[in-house]
Every structure is written in C-alpha cells, then in structure tokens.
Design a protein around this motif. Sequence first.
Motif, PDB file in Angstrom:
ATOM      1  N   MET A 358       0.823  -1.214   0.000  1.00  0.00           N
ATOM      2  CA  MET A 358       0.000   0.000   0.000  1.00  0.00           C
ATOM      3  C   MET A 358       0.860   1.268   0.000  1.00  0.00           C
ATOM      4  SD  MET A 358      -3.096  -0.645  -0.503  1.00  0.00           S
ATOM      5  CE  MET A 358      -3.730   1.010  -0.169  1.00  0.00           C
ATOM      6  N   PRO A 359       1.955   1.335   0.779  1.00  0.00           N
ATOM      7  CA  PRO A 359       2.825   2.514   0.656  1.00  0.00           C
ATOM      8  C   PRO A 359       3.384   2.688  -0.755  1.00  0.00           C
ATOM      9  CG  PRO A 359       3.323   1.339   2.682  1.00  0.00           C
ATOM     10  CD  PRO A 359       2.390   0.463   1.888  1.00  0.00           C
ATOM     11  N   ILE A 360       3.670   1.585  -1.454  1.00  0.00           N
ATOM     12  CA  ILE A 360       4.149   1.695  -2.835  1.00  0.00           C
ATOM     13  C   ILE A 360       3.062   2.300  -3.715  1.00  0.00           C
ATOM     14  CG2 ILE A 360       4.882   0.366  -4.856  1.00  0.00           C
ATOM     15  CD1 ILE A 360       6.268  -1.566  -2.994  1.00  0.00           C
ATOM     16  N   TYR A 361       1.819   1.898  -3.501  1.00  0.00           N
ATOM     17  CA  TYR A 361       0.703   2.468  -4.262  1.00  0.00           C
ATOM     18  C   TYR A 361       0.620   3.977  -4.035  1.00  0.00           C
ATOM     19  CZ  TYR A 361      -4.113   3.830  -5.333  1.00  0.00           C
ATOM     20  OH  TYR A 361      -5.224   4.488  -5.802  1.00  0.00           O
ATOM     21  N   PHE A 362       0.710   4.388  -2.774  1.00  0.00           N
ATOM     22  CA  PHE A 362       0.569   5.815  -2.475  1.00  0.00           C
ATOM     23  C   PHE A 362       1.748   6.623  -3.019  1.00  0.00           C
ATOM     24  CE2 PHE A 362      -2.099   4.142   1.148  1.00  0.00           C
ATOM     25  CZ  PHE A 362      -3.296   4.583   0.618  1.00  0.00           C
ATOM     26  N   GLN A 363       2.968   6.068  -2.909  1.00  0.00           N
ATOM     27  CA  GLN A 363       4.129   6.824  -3.380  1.00  0.00           C
ATOM     28  C   GLN A 363       4.223   6.849  -4.899  1.00  0.00           C
ATOM     29  OE1 GLN A 363       7.911   6.084  -1.324  1.00  0.00           O
ATOM     30  NE2 GLN A 363       6.783   5.141   0.361  1.00  0.00           N
ATOM     31  N   SER A 364       3.863   5.750  -5.553  1.00  0.00           N
ATOM     32  CA  SER A 364       4.012   5.699  -7.008  1.00  0.00           C
ATOM     33  C   SER A 364       2.794   6.266  -7.724  1.00  0.00           C
ATOM     34  CB  SER A 364       4.245   4.251  -7.457  1.00  0.00           C
ATOM     35  OG  SER A 364       3.136   3.437  -7.107  1.00  0.00           O
ATOM     36  N   PRO A 370       7.243   9.507   1.240  1.00  0.00           N
ATOM     37  CA  PRO A 370       7.255   8.328   2.112  1.00  0.00           C
ATOM     38  C   PRO A 370       6.555   8.581   3.452  1.00  0.00           C
ATOM     39  CG  PRO A 370       9.383   8.574   1.067  1.00  0.00           C
ATOM     40  CD  PRO A 370       8.586   9.806   0.716  1.00  0.00           C
ATOM     41  N   PHE A 371       6.753   9.758   4.008  1.00  0.00           N
ATOM     42  CA  PHE A 371       6.106  10.077   5.290  1.00  0.00           C
ATOM     43  C   PHE A 371       4.587  10.081   5.147  1.00  0.00           C
ATOM     44  CE2 PHE A 371       4.345  12.937   8.455  1.00  0.00           C
ATOM     45  CZ  PHE A 371       4.992  12.543   9.615  1.00  0.00           C
ATOM     46  N   THR A 372       4.106  10.722   4.094  1.00  0.00           N
ATOM     47  CA  THR A 372       2.655  10.790   3.880  1.00  0.00           C
ATOM     48  C   THR A 372       2.073   9.417   3.579  1.00  0.00           C
ATOM     49  OG1 THR A 372       2.908  13.037   2.997  1.00  0.00           O
ATOM     50  CG2 THR A 372       0.837  11.903   2.532  1.00  0.00           C
ATOM     51  N   SER A 373       2.814   8.583   2.863  1.00  0.00           N
ATOM     52  CA  SER A 373       2.317   7.234   2.586  1.00  0.00           C
ATOM     53  C   SER A 373       2.163   6.443   3.873  1.00  0.00           C
ATOM     54  CB  SER A 373       3.254   6.505   1.621  1.00  0.00           C
ATOM     55  OG  SER A 373       4.485   6.171   2.232  1.00  0.00           O
ATOM     56  N   GLY A 374       3.052   6.684   4.847  1.00  0.00           N
ATOM     57  CA  GLY A 374       2.902   6.049   6.142  1.00  0.00           C
ATOM     58  C   GLY A 374       1.638   6.486   6.854  1.00  0.00           C
ATOM     59  N   VAL A 375       1.309   7.766   6.726  1.00  0.00           N
ATOM     60  CA  VAL A 375       0.067   8.276   7.319  1.00  0.00           C
ATOM     61  C   VAL A 375      -1.143   7.643   6.631  1.00  0.00           C
ATOM     62  CG1 VAL A 375      -1.331  10.340   7.693  1.00  0.00           C
ATOM     63  CG2 VAL A 375       1.149  10.444   7.996  1.00  0.00           C
ATOM     64  N   TYR A 376      -1.058   7.465   5.337  1.00  0.00           N
ATOM     65  CA  TYR A 376      -2.193   6.948   4.570  1.00  0.00           C
ATOM     66  C   TYR A 376      -2.507   5.474   4.859  1.00  0.00           C
ATOM     67  CZ  TYR A 376      -2.517  11.121   1.595  1.00  0.00           C
ATOM     68  OH  TYR A 376      -2.713  12.395   1.113  1.00  0.00           O
ATOM     69  N   VAL A 377      -1.557   4.712   5.397  1.00  0.00           N
ATOM     70  CA  VAL A 377      -1.850   3.314   5.732  1.00  0.00           C
ATOM     71  C   VAL A 377      -2.330   3.158   7.174  1.00  0.00           C
ATOM     72  CG1 VAL A 377      -0.230   2.394   4.054  1.00  0.00           C
ATOM     73  CG2 VAL A 377       0.536   2.786   6.397  1.00  0.00           C
ATOM     74  N   LEU A 378      -2.489   4.278   7.879  1.00  0.00           N
ATOM     75  CA  LEU A 378      -2.988   4.214   9.255  1.00  0.00           C
ATOM     76  C   LEU A 378      -4.370   3.571   9.373  1.00  0.00           C
ATOM     77  CD1 LEU A 378      -1.827   7.584  10.855  1.00  0.00           C
ATOM     78  CD2 LEU A 378      -1.124   5.281  11.501  1.00  0.00           C
TER      79      LEU A 378
END
Length: 572
Positions: A358-364, A370-378
């Motif tokens: 899921m972080p790969i989905y958000f970043q790509s 990377p920081f925001t992708s971590g927030v998005y998987v919360l």
Amino acid sequence: MAEADAKKETGDAGRSSSEDVKPTNLPDDAATSSSDDANTTNLPEKAVDAAPSNDEPEEEQHEYISGFRLAAVMGSITLCGFLMLLDMSILATAIPRITTEFHSLDDVGWYGAAYNLASAALQPLTGKVYTYFKAKWVFISCLFVFALGSLICGVATSSTMLIVGRAVAGMGTSGIQNGAFTIISNSIPLEKRPPLLGVLIGGSQLGIVIGPLLGGAITEYSTWRWCFYLNLPACAVVAAILVFVHIPERTIKVEHGLIKTVLSKLDLSGFALFAPAAIMFLLGLEYGGRTYPWRSATVIGLLVGSVATFVVFFVWEHRQGEIAMFPLKMIRKREVWTSMLAGSLMLGCLTFVPSYYMPIYFQSVKGVSPFTSGVYVLPSILSSVFFGIIAGFAVSKLGYYLPFVLLCGTTGAIGSGLLSTLSPSTTTGQWVGYQILVGVRGVGMQMPMLAIQAVVPQSQNSVAMALLVFAQTFGGAIFLTIAQSIFTDSLVSGLQAYTPTIDIERIVHAGASGFRDIISESDLPGVLLAYSDSIDKVMYLALASSVGIVAVGLGMGWHDIRKKEKPSPGAA
C-alpha cells in the motif's frame, strides 16, 4: 488411599520421578504426553522435563500476577514487540542513504534477509530453551542479543558489518516474540489472555506503520544510525523493569546440570539439520528471479538441498520423540497444524502484503512522500489494533475463538478484493474504507495462539509458541517473495503494454518514488496504470490467503477457553 496420597505429596514436592504417577484429571493425550516427558527425563532433582500440564487443580494452584506487576510486564513485552516490527520497517526509508554511504546497492536484499534468516532459523531452538530455563532470564538474554545487533548496525563502517549486525539482531528476535507469548501464558489464566494478547499484537503492529515515518524523519534530520541506536535505551528500560518484576513459571526449571541439559535436552543435532535447511530454502526464494533466474543451478540447488535436508531433519525428529525440537506428536494434532497455517496466512500474507505494497501504491500512483504514505496506511493498522482488542474482550466472554477466525478470513477476502480494484482515480474515501475492511483481520490475529494453548499441555507451551512464530515468520518470507515476483513481472508486462517506447529497465531501477523525475508528462499515465495494475495483482494473493484462513480455520476446533466450574465434592 494412603499410599496414593503419599505419592501425590512426594510428586508435588519434586522429590520423586513422575514415572510412578500418571497425572489425573487430564485428557488422554495430555496424560500420555506428560508421562512420555517424564520417562525421558535424566536431569537432576529439580530439572524435570515436564511439569504437570493443564489440569484443573494445577491451574487453580498456579500463581498469577495482576495490578502493577501485570501492567509492567505487559508494557515491557509490548514495547519489545513494537521494537521488533519497527526494526523491520524503519530500514525501508533509510536504505537509500545507507547505500549511498557504503556504495552497496547490490547488498540491499541482505539487509532484510540476514535478519529474517537468523530469526527464523533459531525460533524452534529458543522454544526448547524456554522449556528448560526461566522465561524472564531467557527473554532478557534475547533482548541483550537484539540490542548488541542494533549497536553493531549503528557503528557499522561497511555494508558487510551492517549485514552482520542485522543477523545478530535477528538472532535476538528469535526468542522475543515467542518469549512474550510464553510470559503471558505463565502470568495470566487462559480465559483472561485474549484481551492482553490483543494489546500485545496491536501494539506491536504499530511498529509497521511508525517505522517508515520515524525512519524518514531520522534520516532526513539526523543520521540513519539512529534508526538502530534508538533500540538501545528502549531495551535497557525493558530489561530494568523485568529484572525487578517476578514472573511465575508453569514448569519446574533447571537449577543445576546446565551443560547436561543443553547437550541432552535442546536437540542440538536437530537444530544442526533444521537451521541450514531453513536458510537454504529462504536463500533460494531470496535469490530466485532477482539475483539469479529461477531455473539457475544456484536456485535449484538451494531449494533441492533444502528439501533433502528437511527430510533428514524430520526423520531425526521422529526418532527423538517428545524431546524433539519439532515434537511431531504435537504438530499432528489438527488444532496445532491448522493454527500454524492460519497464523502464517494472517500475519505472513494478510498483514505483511498490504502493509508493504500500500505505501508503494501511495508513493508511485498517488505521488505522495514516504512520510505521507505512512500516514495513509494508518486506517489499516489502527483498525487492526482496535478490532484485535475488541475481539480479545469478546472471546473472553463468548469462550469460542473460531467465529473470529472465520470473520477475519471473510472480511479479509472482501477487503483484499476491493484493494485489487485500486487505480489512479481511486478516491480517498474508497481506499480508506477498503483498508478498514482489511484491518478487521485484527479479530483473528491472536486466535491461533489461543487455539494451540487450549490443546497443548503447559509443559509444551513454549515449544508450541515458538513453532507458531516460526510458521508466521517463515510464511511471511515466502509470501513476500511471491508478492515481489508477482509485482515485478506484472510491472514489466504493464510497462511494455502501456508505454512500449520508454526504457523499462530504467523505470524499474528508478523505484516507486523516482520514476516521475525521468519520464515525460505524456508517458506518466501509462506508468501509473502499470504500477496500479501490478499492485492489484499482488492483492489477489492477499485475497487467496483470506480464503485459505477460512478453509484451514475450520480445523481449529470449537474449544471453550472459559474457566470451567470445578465440580462439587459430592458430584458423581
């Protein structure tokens, strides 16, 4: 009657071999197991191979902890679980800086592989160690090894030194997670464990999401070395708390004859066979399709050698009987092997695969940091924690764990199926809702432990928990390798279909967050589609694992873990 009473009193005092006394009030298999354990015991007086198992009188007489002591123990072991998963995830955002400093891009795979190989290979052995030695001191020793590995990583002057440090840290973690489960088992009665297991698992999983956030912040504003240094004060605090807190034991431990116990009871010959078999298998998966083609002699040789060594290992374990590192009699119980499979699917696939991709989905695809992708998987992580704690209280009241296993698999299948529809145009409300559905998996995460503890004699609990943790770790390595192969193959195919004119190798090498800097605006939509389609296909693996949880979960049985009322003395 007098003779029987005298024997019972002598056995309780630990002054007589349990060969002469067959435990009462036990299920047939538990009584047999306890008797078999006693027959193989050659230790001095207090070094008994197996204490009385989970019979009702023993359960009532056992010392449990509560109040401040329980809070201190739970806080300490939960922090350790958090550090373990943090250590696995924090490295992701620090690796680019590490590879730049050490010029070690080719070693990236080893930073995670060394850790996982050492941890998986040693877990069954640490389960045997917990059986014969006091849980608190074994746990603190493993914590010290983990801290030592973190220190080596922090002061590393080369990529090789960093890899060695990761392997040492992995050796330490091999006894931390199963040790935490053993300590909970020793400290709390079975019917009260579910809520606390939910807290332990949920608190540990926070490390998965906080790791990339913390690693990114540390790497950006300080040095990547603090990703490892921060483990040291945390380990020191945990050790200091545990040293001064009394943790009860459920089995009689070795007080002398240490060398004899290590040589005769820990099945070191079995470990000498198991460790290389596990390492060869994981190396074959690690190399296959990345460093070497799947059809290469190296990969085939590793996998074939692993299978052959495993065959020899299981023949040896059958010969060892009850003192084996993998007690086959215990594993053959339907509730045990199905719980191991379900636990592997829950953690190794349904948790790890979405958490990694899921972080790969958000970043790509979404183009966030990377920081925001971590927030998005919360939404996925926090909902998993929430539902895990709720399920813990619910199973304590209901008494049956199987409904929660089936709910975990069902919602996991629905959520993973919805995640497989992700695209560049997926809205915030959609991906939040999909992740929450997947997060309902939290209701089932602790159930394999409860299922095993409900049917395994207390004397074998440490070994059983080690086997469960091994199944989860080993399964995680296998499923992540499969997911990586699916993602890579699909990405290459997608790029060939959507953007046939660009340099595909250059796009793949640039990574999920770097390709935007090397392609034109006209090529961007095709690359985004290739990435989203690849992640969709990876989610099919999580969907399949969810169906598998339902299938194997049915074999975990209907066991009521609530405390049984003791029959009145006048009852027939």
